[in-house]
Design an enzyme around this catalytic site. Structure first.
Site, PDB file in Angstrom:
ATOM      1  N   HIS A 155       0.823  -1.211   0.000  1.00 58.94           N
ATOM      2  CA  HIS A 155       0.000   0.000   0.000  1.00 58.94           C
ATOM      3  C   HIS A 155       0.856   1.260   0.000  1.00 58.94           C
ATOM      4  O   HIS A 155       0.368   2.343  -0.336  1.00 58.94           O
ATOM      5  CB  HIS A 155      -0.903  -0.017   1.242  1.00 58.94           C
ATOM      6  CG  HIS A 155      -2.281   0.508   1.014  1.00 58.94           C
ATOM      7  ND1 HIS A 155      -2.927   0.479  -0.205  1.00 58.94           N
ATOM      8  CD2 HIS A 155      -3.168   1.082   1.874  1.00 58.94           C
ATOM      9  CE1 HIS A 155      -4.140   0.995  -0.087  1.00 58.94           C
ATOM     10  NE2 HIS A 155      -4.305   1.383   1.155  1.00 58.94           N
ATOM     11  N   ASN A 163      -6.255   7.287   4.102  1.00 55.14           N
ATOM     12  CA  ASN A 163      -7.664   7.619   3.891  1.00 55.14           C
ATOM     13  C   ASN A 163      -7.974   9.108   3.926  1.00 55.14           C
ATOM     14  O   ASN A 163      -9.092   9.526   3.598  1.00 55.14           O
ATOM     15  CB  ASN A 163      -8.533   6.901   4.927  1.00 55.14           C
ATOM     16  CG  ASN A 163      -8.505   5.393   4.750  1.00 55.14           C
ATOM     17  OD1 ASN A 163      -7.881   4.878   3.832  1.00 55.14           O
ATOM     18  ND2 ASN A 163      -9.179   4.690   5.635  1.00 55.14           N
ATOM     19  N   ASP A 182      -0.993   2.452  -5.329  1.00 50.97           N
ATOM     20  CA  ASP A 182      -0.995   1.026  -5.634  1.00 50.97           C
ATOM     21  C   ASP A 182      -2.297   0.647  -6.331  1.00 50.97           C
ATOM     22  O   ASP A 182      -3.310   1.326  -6.191  1.00 50.97           O
ATOM     23  CB  ASP A 182      -0.844   0.207  -4.347  1.00 50.97           C
ATOM     24  CG  ASP A 182      -1.969   0.489  -3.348  1.00 50.97           C
ATOM     25  OD1 ASP A 182      -2.169   1.655  -2.985  1.00 50.97           O
ATOM     26  OD2 ASP A 182      -2.661  -0.464  -2.955  1.00 50.97           O
ATOM     27  N   ASN A 203      -9.422   4.016  -0.986  1.00 52.44           N
ATOM     28  CA  ASN A 203      -9.842   5.075  -0.053  1.00 52.44           C
ATOM     29  C   ASN A 203      -9.021   6.347  -0.175  1.00 52.44           C
ATOM     30  O   ASN A 203      -9.536   7.449   0.039  1.00 52.44           O
ATOM     31  CB  ASN A 203      -9.791   4.557   1.382  1.00 52.44           C
ATOM     32  CG  ASN A 203     -10.877   3.540   1.665  1.00 52.44           C
ATOM     33  OD1 ASN A 203     -11.968   3.604   1.099  1.00 52.44           O
ATOM     34  ND2 ASN A 203     -10.592   2.585   2.539  1.00 52.44           N
TER      35      ASN A 203
END
Length: 207
Positions: A40, A86, A111, A132
């Protein structure tokens, strides 16, 4: 005439002119050592590789870590948001305003589980795809029309284990292959700022 008079009187602030030779390159990720080598965090990793090649270091600023360098008459401002994935849009929106950077000169690195590992793809717009970080950027900027550099991390996970996968660390084999992929990604970023979006897409997409 009236605007000039009001500006002279200090009543109206003069608008800040966008710098079309300045680019904000925002790599998405999560802060903290436990996330450093996770899939991530490829956005952070890509910017670290680029900064190392350019011989610049990050420093902690408001809402994130930042570095900058000049290349072929362009200024590249690198941003690793410190707001966690987020809430990435908050930092990006703030620094676009502070650095006077237009949406066309924004590039977000993220990603993508829908692309095979190591695949790189540049796009001018698109949906958040359930990501997100991209979702928050879209909400903060009020548009889906911003450039994104998607780095494929693959989808080798069982049903319902997506979060574990993207927050998992790279395999030894992936780690070895990342070296070349990071160099390729750094070249894409420079091309984005110098050769333009269309030329860069033609040169780098799916390579």
């Amino acid at each position: 005439m009236l605007d000039s008079l009001l500006q002279w009187l200090g009543i109206v602030k003069k608008q800040r002119t966008p710098d079309m030779k300045k680019f904000l390159i925002a790599g998405l990720g999560n802060i903290g050592a436990k996330y450093e080598n996770t899939r991530h965090n490829i956005g952070f990793k890509m910017l670290d590789a680029l900064a190392e090649e350019e011989g610049v270091s990050f420093e902690t600023r408001k809402l994130g870590d930042m570095a900058s360098f000049r290349y072929k008459g362009r200024t590249f401002v690198l941003l690793k948001p410190g707001t966690y994935m987020n809430l990435s849009g908050k930092a990006i929106q703030y620094w676009m305003k502070m650095e006077k950077i237009e949406p066309d000169n924004l590039l977000v690195i993220t990603d993508d589980i829908n692309l095979p590992f190591g695949t790189i793809r540049l796009k001018a717009k698109g949906s958040d795809g359930g990501h997100n970080g991209l979702k928050d950027i879209q909400e903060k900027l009020g548009t889906t029309k911003y450039n994104r550099f998607r780095f494929g991390v693959g989808d080798d996970f069982a049903k319902g284990r997506q979060v574990d996968y993207v927050l998992g660390e790279w395999s030894p084999e992936e780690t070895e292959k990342l070296k070349e992929r990071l160099k390729r990604g750094a070249a894409l970023v420079r091309s984005f700022g110098t050769a333009g979006l269309a030329n860069t897409m033609n040169t780098f997409n799916n390579t």
